[in-house]
Design an enzyme around this catalytic site. Structure first.
Site, PDB file in Angstrom:
ATOM      1  N   GLU A  29       0.841  -1.198   0.000  1.00 34.98           N
ATOM      2  CA  GLU A  29       0.000   0.000   0.000  1.00 34.98           C
ATOM      3  C   GLU A  29       0.881   1.254   0.000  1.00 34.98           C
ATOM      4  OE1 GLU A  29      -2.762   0.412   3.279  1.00 34.98           O
ATOM      5  OE2 GLU A  29      -3.518   2.333   2.508  1.00 34.98           O
ATOM      6  N   GLN A  53      14.069  34.662 -12.510  1.00 33.08           N
ATOM      7  CA  GLN A  53      14.971  33.735 -11.800  1.00 33.08           C
ATOM      8  C   GLN A  53      14.262  32.991 -10.662  1.00 33.08           C
ATOM      9  OE1 GLN A  53      18.318  35.252  -9.497  1.00 33.08           O
ATOM     10  NE2 GLN A  53      19.633  33.814 -10.599  1.00 33.08           N
ATOM     11  N   GLN A  98       1.123  28.066  -7.133  1.00 26.69           N
ATOM     12  CA  GLN A  98       1.678  29.432  -7.070  1.00 26.69           C
ATOM     13  C   GLN A  98       2.198  29.887  -8.437  1.00 26.69           C
ATOM     14  OE1 GLN A  98       1.253  31.130  -4.379  1.00 26.69           O
ATOM     15  NE2 GLN A  98       2.315  32.989  -4.983  1.00 26.69           N
TER      16      GLN A  98
END
Ligand SMILES: Cc1cc2nc3c(=O)[nH]c(=O)nc-3n(C[C@H](O)[C@H](O)[C@H](O)COP(=O)(O)OP(=O)(O)OC[C@H]3O[C@@H](n4cnc5c(N)ncnc54)[C@H](O)[C@@H]3O)c2cc1C
Length: 385
Positions: A248, A285, A342
């Protein structure tokens, strides 16, 4: 898989597995992906099981004599990974509960008669299985199970309540942990295969994510279980339950690495296409570094998971490696989903992009199949401290 080629050096798979992967991927893209939004609203239909069965996907690791494909854990690992790319944690979980957690105990510990009555129809998709361990007062502490089986003529009657059971409403049978004596602790626990019947009330639960999955509370009120449905040794289920956790947790890890990669690929494409301040956002960046971190996290997760898989598939005791893989991948996915939302900005919050679903679905990972805290307990204890 495709975005991060470096993992190939660690791949435990052969060309035969690649062929299987191509056919599972095609099935997932054709039969599952187009429906995940609709199934999110009302859980997925049972016919998913029969369609998968028609392709042999419900019995990859099971022997041909029971209608399986005669493969092994590596074949099922391919399936777990490809289901991880379907874009719905709940759908993957509902299928996974049937294949990866509920039917393996019957295959490993069942009698020939039980295999014929439950494993064979589970492989054809005619019967849907659920594993029922958790209770309102017994989650992490499995030994506190209270559901009681009382001896009657020809078998037992079972009373008690199970909670958060995947496939709980739709199940044709429940592989259920019950107490067969009044002994406390690990003792006196048995596995019974309980057929769906009027003495069982299953009620769907509303939840944060995994909306495509049928999660239920399951109440047994003097449910009859015939003698021949005792699975494994009487009073000896605790160690079977613990053994069952390994696959599992490992299959959860495999599926989660794949789902992180799926989200990463979508996010990388978005970062290339979406422009702000006259530039693709991926050229900032900070976003480039986020992508670098995601790539590193996913690769680390995959290496750890494949190490556990190699050992487990070779029949070694891989408890430490499986536990580490579960701990790292499930938490990683929560963080990866957050960063992916985000980077998508407002689009990340919208249903349409599928990333918000991953964000909600991923939160189950550090809880289900044993919590992060329990994983740390297992690892800590394995150090003898
Ligand atoms: C969507 C979903 C699907 C599920 N599917 C199934 C299923 O198909 N079958 C099934 O049997 N179960 C299933 N579960 C149950 C799942 O396995 C349990 O929720 C999980 O094991 C945690 O148990 P609990 O919820 O009772 O939490 P608890 O055990 O009450 O834990 C609460 C908190 O206390 C912490 N804690 C507990 N003990 C310790 C300790 N010793 N040290 C430190 N911290 C500790 C936990 O880590 C957690 O943070 C499912 C759960 C969910 C949410």
């Amino acid at each position: 898989m495709d975005a991060i080629a470096a993992h190939d050096a660690f791949s435990p798979f052969s060309a035969e597995h690649d062929e299987l992967r191509a056919s599972v991927r095609q099935f997932v893209e054709r039969e599952l992906v187009p429906n995940v939004d609709a199934w999110e609203r009302d859980t997925f239909p049972n016919e998913v099981f029969t369609k998968m069965a028609a392709n042999g996907f419900l019995g990859l690791k099971y022997p041909t004599e029971y209608g399986g494909e005669g493969g092994d854990f590596l074949h099922e690992a391919v399936l777990a990974e490809e289901l991880g790319r379907c874009g719905s944690g709940g759908l993957a979980a509902g299928i996974g509960a049937h294949i990866e957690i509920a039917t393996p105990p019957i295959w490993k510990f069942g009698t020939e008669d039980q295999k014929q009555r439950y494993l064979v129809p589970a492989i054809t998709g005619e019967k849907i299985a659920a594993l029922a361990i958790t209770e309102p007062e017994a989650g992490s502490d499995v030994a506190s199970v209270r559901t009681r089986a009382t001896r009657v003529d020809g078998g037992w009657t079972v009373s008690g309540e199970k909670l958060y059971i995947t496939n709980g409403v739709r199940a044709d049978f429940y592989v259920t942990a019950v107490k067969t004596t009044d002994e406390g602790g690990h003792g006196g626990m048995s596995f019974l295969i309980i057929d769906q019947q009027d003495a069982i009330t299953a009620s769907p639960l509303e939840k944060m994510g995994w909306h495509a999955s049928d999660t239920a509370s399951v109440a047994f009120q003097d449910a009859f279980v015939p003698e021949e449905n005792l699975l494994g040794e009487l009073d000896g289920a605790f160690k079977l339950i613990m053994a069952n956790f390994q696959w599992e947790r490992l299959s959860m890890s495999l599926g989660t690495v794949a789902s992180m990669e799926w989200a990463f690929e979508k996010t990388l494409a978005f970062a290339r296409e979406r422009h702000a301040f006259g530039r693709p956002i991926g050229s900032f960046q900070t976003i480039r570094h986020d992508l670098a971190d995601l790539m590193t996290t996913i690769h680390t997760s995959r290496c750890l998971t494949y190490d556990a898989l190699r050992r487990f598939a070779a029949g070694q005791d891989a408890t430490q490696q499986v536990t580490m893989a579960k701990l790292v991948t499930q938490r990683a996915a929560v963080n990866v989903a957050d960063v992916c939302v985000q980077i998508h900005g407002g689009a990340g919050y919208m249903r349409e992009y599928g990333i918000e679903r991953m964000y909600r679905d991923a939160r189950l990972g550090p809880i289900g199949g044993g919590t992060d805290e329990i994983m740390r307990e297992i690892l800590g204890r394995s150090l003898g401290v």
